[in-house]
Enzyme design. Structure first.
Site, PDB file in Angstrom:
ATOM      1  N   HIS A 168      -5.809   2.865   1.349  1.00 24.73           N
ATOM      2  CA  HIS A 168      -5.006   4.006   1.810  1.00 24.73           C
ATOM      3  C   HIS A 168      -5.605   4.710   3.033  1.00 24.73           C
ATOM      4  O   HIS A 168      -4.915   4.954   4.021  1.00 24.73           O
ATOM      5  CB  HIS A 168      -4.841   5.043   0.695  1.00 24.73           C
ATOM      6  CG  HIS A 168      -4.273   4.475  -0.578  1.00 24.73           C
ATOM      7  ND1 HIS A 168      -3.349   3.462  -0.586  1.00 24.73           N
ATOM      8  CD2 HIS A 168      -4.484   4.793  -1.882  1.00 24.73           C
ATOM      9  CE1 HIS A 168      -3.029   3.176  -1.849  1.00 24.73           C
ATOM     10  NE2 HIS A 168      -3.706   3.972  -2.646  1.00 24.73           N
ATOM     11  N   ASP A 204       0.909  -1.145   0.000  1.00 19.01           N
ATOM     12  CA  ASP A 204       0.000   0.000   0.000  1.00 19.01           C
ATOM     13  C   ASP A 204       0.944   1.189   0.000  1.00 19.01           C
ATOM     14  O   ASP A 204       1.607   1.460   1.012  1.00 19.01           O
ATOM     15  CB  ASP A 204      -0.873   0.018   1.256  1.00 19.01           C
ATOM     16  CG  ASP A 204      -1.830   1.193   1.230  1.00 19.01           C
ATOM     17  OD1 ASP A 204      -1.392   2.313   0.882  1.00 19.01           O
ATOM     18  OD2 ASP A 204      -3.017   1.021   1.543  1.00 19.01           O
ATOM     19  N   HIS A 205       1.054   1.867  -1.133  1.00 22.65           N
ATOM     20  CA  HIS A 205       2.161   2.832  -1.235  1.00 22.65           C
ATOM     21  C   HIS A 205       2.012   3.994  -0.260  1.00 22.65           C
ATOM     22  O   HIS A 205       2.985   4.693   0.025  1.00 22.65           O
ATOM     23  CB  HIS A 205       2.362   3.304  -2.687  1.00 22.65           C
ATOM     24  CG  HIS A 205       1.395   4.344  -3.150  1.00 22.65           C
ATOM     25  ND1 HIS A 205       0.135   4.044  -3.573  1.00 22.65           N
ATOM     26  CD2 HIS A 205       1.503   5.693  -3.272  1.00 22.65           C
ATOM     27  CE1 HIS A 205      -0.493   5.158  -3.932  1.00 22.65           C
ATOM     28  NE2 HIS A 205       0.316   6.174  -3.761  1.00 22.65           N
TER      29      HIS A 205
HETATM   30  C1  BG6 Z   1      -3.753   4.841  -6.151  1.00 24.17           C
HETATM   31  C2  BG6 Z   1      -5.141   4.954  -6.697  1.00 24.17           C
HETATM   32  O1  BG6 Z   1      -3.641   3.728  -5.318  1.00 24.17           O
HETATM   33  O2  BG6 Z   1      -3.438   6.030  -5.424  1.00 24.17           O
HETATM   34  C3  BG6 Z   1      -5.291   6.187  -7.569  1.00 24.17           C
HETATM   35  O3  BG6 Z   1      -5.453   3.780  -7.453  1.00 24.17           O
HETATM   36  C4  BG6 Z   1      -4.840   7.425  -6.823  1.00 24.17           C
HETATM   37  O4  BG6 Z   1      -6.627   6.336  -8.021  1.00 24.17           O
HETATM   38  C5  BG6 Z   1      -3.464   7.215  -6.213  1.00 24.17           C
HETATM   39  O5  BG6 Z   1      -4.800   8.504  -7.741  1.00 24.17           O
HETATM   40  C6  BG6 Z   1      -3.095   8.374  -5.302  1.00 24.17           C
HETATM   41  O6  BG6 Z   1      -1.750   8.239  -4.907  1.00 24.17           O
HETATM   42  P1  BG6 Z   1      -0.869   9.516  -4.550  1.00 24.17           P
HETATM   43  O7  BG6 Z   1       0.418   8.938  -4.064  1.00 24.17           O
HETATM   44  O8  BG6 Z   1      -0.754  10.332  -5.779  1.00 24.17           O
HETATM   45  O9  BG6 Z   1      -1.626  10.255  -3.465  1.00 24.17           O
END
Ligand code: BG6
Length: 484
Positions: free
Chosen positions: A240, A177-178
């Site tokens: 997230h 989960d980044h």
């Molecule tokens: C991803 C989603 O996991 O996270 C996207 O699938 C979203 O829809 C993105 O835009 C948002 O990531 P960040 O790091 O740009 O906030």
């Protein structure tokens, strides 16, 4: 500030889906930055594996272009870029058949960490896992990395967990989960558990409510087909936002290690109360000035999928009983801004005569942009005129406090990939966590489906539908402004 890079052992990282979008945008440019930082020691290699028929040279040329496009300023360093490209190899592989596997097996060398990144559709996870074993490419020390979406409900997540568990132990599986790799998210734990100041106040005696906002300005872009089947709930909340909620709400783990942290997060998810329908607002962005609305973007003019969601959640435990957690996330909003705000209770009694303002301490943790934190405190307005009080932020923007290097933090993906190589699962989701998160979200989604729930339209560039504002107004509260 001196940046300290923790050395890692030599590794081979095989990226299935090595020519895909995620590999080109995030994984490979991130690995190049880790290479520059000295974290690809010795003979470490990256092996792209995908369906396309190409050789090492063509793969290197593709990665070269990707790094030029997405790699930021480091990509100008042509000499190092060439050296990095020389560490790249490519195998054309058939995930569902036998083609290419013997060749991949032949590339493996003994005594080197082996990690396999499944940057492919989840429907291929089982095939990859099985063939890694049949061809004796994976061993007990190997790790696999899997991306979201990890299932689309509890049943499919369980099935995926079972598929992976047939070939790998839980301590070999890294579910990304980044958001957990973002600098400020980790800082949240440092602030909570590295200071004496906050933890005594971190409960329903002192906290009025908590807001978590992840607002994006982008729409669904070219991902319409995927997104329309997911919506904000599956795409952002189930993973997230719930991870952020867990880190804010969890009890202090006894140690900062993978199982202690994940045990505590799991308890939070399990303590989430089932949602009441009137505590949820779904939205879908309307047509903007360009005439493009959500339905155009996903090419489905009958879509009822939400691109925005706001909800009021409760955690049923002693620490948080009675404290609402307001969550919201959406696309095409007024600014790109992600923030967690801990809003403390009002003073019980003010000794300052004539001061009728409602002063509140608010700890705000900004994930992006301008990563940092600030604490709103009340002080005396300088100058004559008696005790006039004013609220000011004690600003802890990291770049200001720690010098310019602090802004130069590794991207979430870089950090997480290096954790895979180090064998540290703290920032990855465990199988039971993912299942518990689905167990909580499933009834909500099923409720919408059975009622044919229609999301409220909202103007692109706004803060979402008005009903979302009402969700807090009804409680005598208001959302914090979304500022980029
Ligand atoms: C991803 C989603 O996991 O996270 C996207 O699938 C979203 O829809 C993105 O835009 C948002 O990531 P960040 O790091 O740009 O906030």
């Amino acid at each position: 500030m001196v940046s300290r890079v923790i050395p890692v052992d030599p590794f081979d990282l095989v990226i299935f889906g090595g020519t895909g979008d995620l590999a080109r945008r995030k994984i490979l440019p991130g690995l190049f930055r880790r290479f520059l930082a000295g974290q690809m020691p010795g003979e470490s290699r990256i092996i792209g594996a995908a369906r396309s028929d190409m050789d090492d040279a063509a793969f290197r040329a593709m990665v070269h272009e990707a790094i030029k496009e997405f790699g930021g300023r480091e990509s100008a360093d042509e000499a190092h870029l060439r050296a990095f490209l020389n560490r790249l190899h490519y195998v054309s592989i058939d995930a569902k058949g036998d083609g290419g596997w013997a060749q991949l097996s032949g590339l493996m060398v003994e005594d080197r960490i082996r990690a396999f990144y499944f940057s492919v559709a989840p429907s291929l996870f089982g095939d990859l896992a099985e063939r890694l074993h049949t061809f004796e490419i994976a061993n007990k020390a190997s790790r696999i990395v899997v991306e979201k979406p990890f299932g689309r409900d509890l049943e499919t997540a369980r099935a995926l967990n079972a598929t992976l568990a047939a070939h790998f132990d839980e301590n070999q599986i890294y579910r990304i989960d980044h958001y957990l790799g973002k600098e400020t998210v980790q800082n949240l734990m440092a602030v909570r558990f590295g200071n004496v100041l906050f933890e005594p106040l971190w409960n329903n005696h002192y906290v009025d409510h908590i807001q978590i906002t992840v607002a994006e300005t982008v729409g669904v872009g070219g991902r319409g087909a995927y997104y329309d089947k997911s919506g904000a709930m599956r795409d952002m909340v189930q993973n997230h936002l719930m991870q952020l909620l867990c880190l804010i709400a969890m009890e202090p783990p006894s140690q900062f290690n993978a199982d202690s942290v994940r045990d505590e997060k799991l308890k939070v998810i399990r303590a989430l109360q089932p949602m009441e329908n009137h505590h949820i607002v779904r939205g879908q962005y309307d047509r903007g000035k360009d005439g493009q609305g959500y339905r155009n973007d996903v090419e489905n003019d009958r879509s009822f999928t939400e691109s925005f969601i706001a909800m009021k959640c409760h955690i049923a435990n002693w620490r948080w009983a009675g404290v609402p957690f307001y969550l919201r996330t959406g696309k095409k909003m007024k600014a790109r801004s992600s923030e967690i705000a801990v809003v403390f209770r009002d003073l019980g009694h003010s000794i300052f005569e004539g001061d009728e303002a409602r002063h509140r301490n608010i700890l705000s943790i900004r994930l992006q942009p301008n990563e940092g934190m600030d604490l709103q405190v009340t002080i005396k307005e300088p100058g004559p005129g008696g005790m006039r009080l004013v609220d000011v932020p004690l600003d802890m923007t990291f770049a200001d406090a720690l010098g310019p290097d602090a802004a130069d933090v590794p991207d979430a993906y870089e950090r997480l990939i290096m954790d895979v190589i180090r064998g540290n699962q703290t920032l990855f989701m465990r199988g039971d966590e993912v299942e518990a998160a689905w167990a909580w979200t499933d009834p909500i989604i099923k409720g919408w489906e059975s009622r044919n729930d229609v999301p409220k339209l909202y103007e692109p560039g706004s803060a979402g539908p008005d009903d979302s504002l009402m969700l807090l107004h009804r409680d005598g509260r208001r959302w914090r402004d979304i500022k980029g």
